[in-house]
Write an enzyme that holds these catalytic residues in place. Structure first.
Site, PDB file in Angstrom:
ATOM      1  N   PRO A  34      -5.529   7.344  -1.427  1.00  0.00           N
ATOM      2  CA  PRO A  34      -5.192   5.927  -1.271  1.00  0.00           C
ATOM      3  C   PRO A  34      -6.241   5.157  -0.479  1.00  0.00           C
ATOM      4  CG  PRO A  34      -3.269   7.300  -0.846  1.00  0.00           C
ATOM      5  CD  PRO A  34      -4.451   8.209  -0.906  1.00  0.00           C
ATOM      6  N   TYR A  35      -6.708   5.748   0.623  1.00  0.00           N
ATOM      7  CA  TYR A  35      -7.679   5.062   1.477  1.00  0.00           C
ATOM      8  C   TYR A  35      -9.001   4.854   0.750  1.00  0.00           C
ATOM      9  CZ  TYR A  35     -10.720   4.037   5.453  1.00  0.00           C
ATOM     10  OH  TYR A  35     -11.632   3.439   6.308  1.00  0.00           O
TER      11      TYR A  35
END
Length: 259
Positions: free
Chosen positions: A145-146
Site C-alpha cells: 500500500p505504501y
C-alpha cells in the site's frame, strides 16, 4: 513573509521543516491530527506557527479547514508531508488499510492542492512540495500500500507540473524521494549497504529538503545512489530483481515495527 501550509507538522520532517521556515521569518500553518503535539510545536516556535488540528482522512473536515485557511489569503507554499505506512505481507493486508494509506498519502494531497492552487494562480506565485519516497521509485516487500501510494505521489507531482506548464501558470512543484529516514515512522527497517543506502538522519534530511525548496529544485532524491534506479530499470526484470535483492531492498522491511 510567506504563508506555508505543512501537513504532518507535529513531528518528524514536518516539525523540522516548520522550524526552518519559521526561522526564515515565514508564517507556517501546521496541520496534524495530533492536537497535543501541535500545541507543543506552537509553544516552541511562537506566533509565526499556527496549529490546525485536522484528520486528513476526514474529507469533509479537511475541506472545511483548508477552505477556511484559503479564505484568509493566498498560500504561498503547500508541503504535502503527512504520511502513513503499513508494513506487512500482501496477503495479511486488512480491509480498510489500503484506503487509509491512500487517503493520507494521495487523496488528501489532491484535495488540498485543488483548494489552494487557485489562490496561487491568482497571486501569480506558489509552490507545491510533495514528500514522496524512494519507495515511489522502487517498491519492496511488505510495503504494497505504501509503495503504491508513493508511486502515485511521484506521478501526481509530474502530472501537476505538466498541467501548470501547459497552462502557463507560474507555480513551482518539487518532489522529494528519500530513502528511509530515522523519524520513528520506519522503526526496525534495515539497510544492507549503509555506505550506499544509509538510513538518513532527520536533521540531515530536513536541511537538504529546506535547501532544495529554497532553490526551487524540481526534484530531490536522497541519497544520490537512488538516482541509479533510472538506469537500472533498463535491465531485464530478472536482473533488476536480483540486484534489488542483493542490495537488501526487498528485505529491508523484515523487522519493521513502525511507531
Amino acid at each position: 513573509m510567506k504563508t506555508i501550509v505543512i501537513t504532518g507538522a507535529a513531528s518528524g520532517l514536518g516539525r523540522g521543516l516548520a522550524a526552518r521556515f519559521v526561522a526564515d521569518g515565514d508564517r507556517v500553518v501546521g496541520m496534524d491530527r495530533d492536537h497535543e503535539a501541535l500545541q507543543a510545536v506552537a509553544a516552541e516556535l511562537g506566533d509565526r506557527f499556527t496549529p490546525v488540528t485536522c484528520d486528513l482522512l476526514d474529507t469533509a473536515a479537511l475541506r472545511t479547514t483548508a477552505e477556511a485557511i484559503a479564505a484568509e489569503g493566498p498560500v504561498d507554499m503547500l508541503i504535502h508531508n503527512a504520511g502513513i505506512v503499513t508494513g506487512k505481507p500482501f496477503t495479511e493486508i486488512e480491509d480498510g488499510e489500503v484506503e487509509r494509506v491512500f487517503g493520507v498519502n494521495v487523496f488528501a494531497p489532491f484535495l488540498l492542492t485543488r483548494i489552494f492552487l487557485p489562490g496561487m494562480i491568482r497571486a501569480g506565485r506558489g509552490h507545491v512540495v510533495t514528500i514522496a519516497s524512494a519507495g515511489g521509485l522502487v517498491a519492496t516487500a511488505r510495503m504494497a500500500p505504501y509503495a503504491s501510494s508513493k508511486f502515485a505521489a511521484v506521478g501526481f507531482d509530474e502530472a501537476l507540473r505538466y498541467d501548470l506548464q501547459r497552462a502557463g501558470h507560474p507555480v513551482k512543484t518539487t518532489v522529494v524521494c528519500p530513502f528511509y529516514i530515522n523519524t520513528g515512522m520506519f522503526d526496525g527497517v534495515k539497510t544492507r549497504v549503509p555506505w550506499l543506502l544509509p538510513i538518513l538522519k532527520p536533521e540531515y534530511a530536513v536541511g537538504r529538503i529546506h535547501r532544495a525548496i529554497r532553490k526551487g529544485r524540481r526534484r530531490l532524491i536522497m541519497p544520490r545512489f537512488v538516482y541509479a534506479v533510472y538506469l537500472v530499470r533498463l535491465l531485464p526484470v530478472p536482473v533488476f530483481d536480483a540486484l534489488v535483492r542483493w542490495l537488501g531492498i526487498t528485505s529491508s522491511m523484515d523487522e519493521f515495527r513502525g511507531r
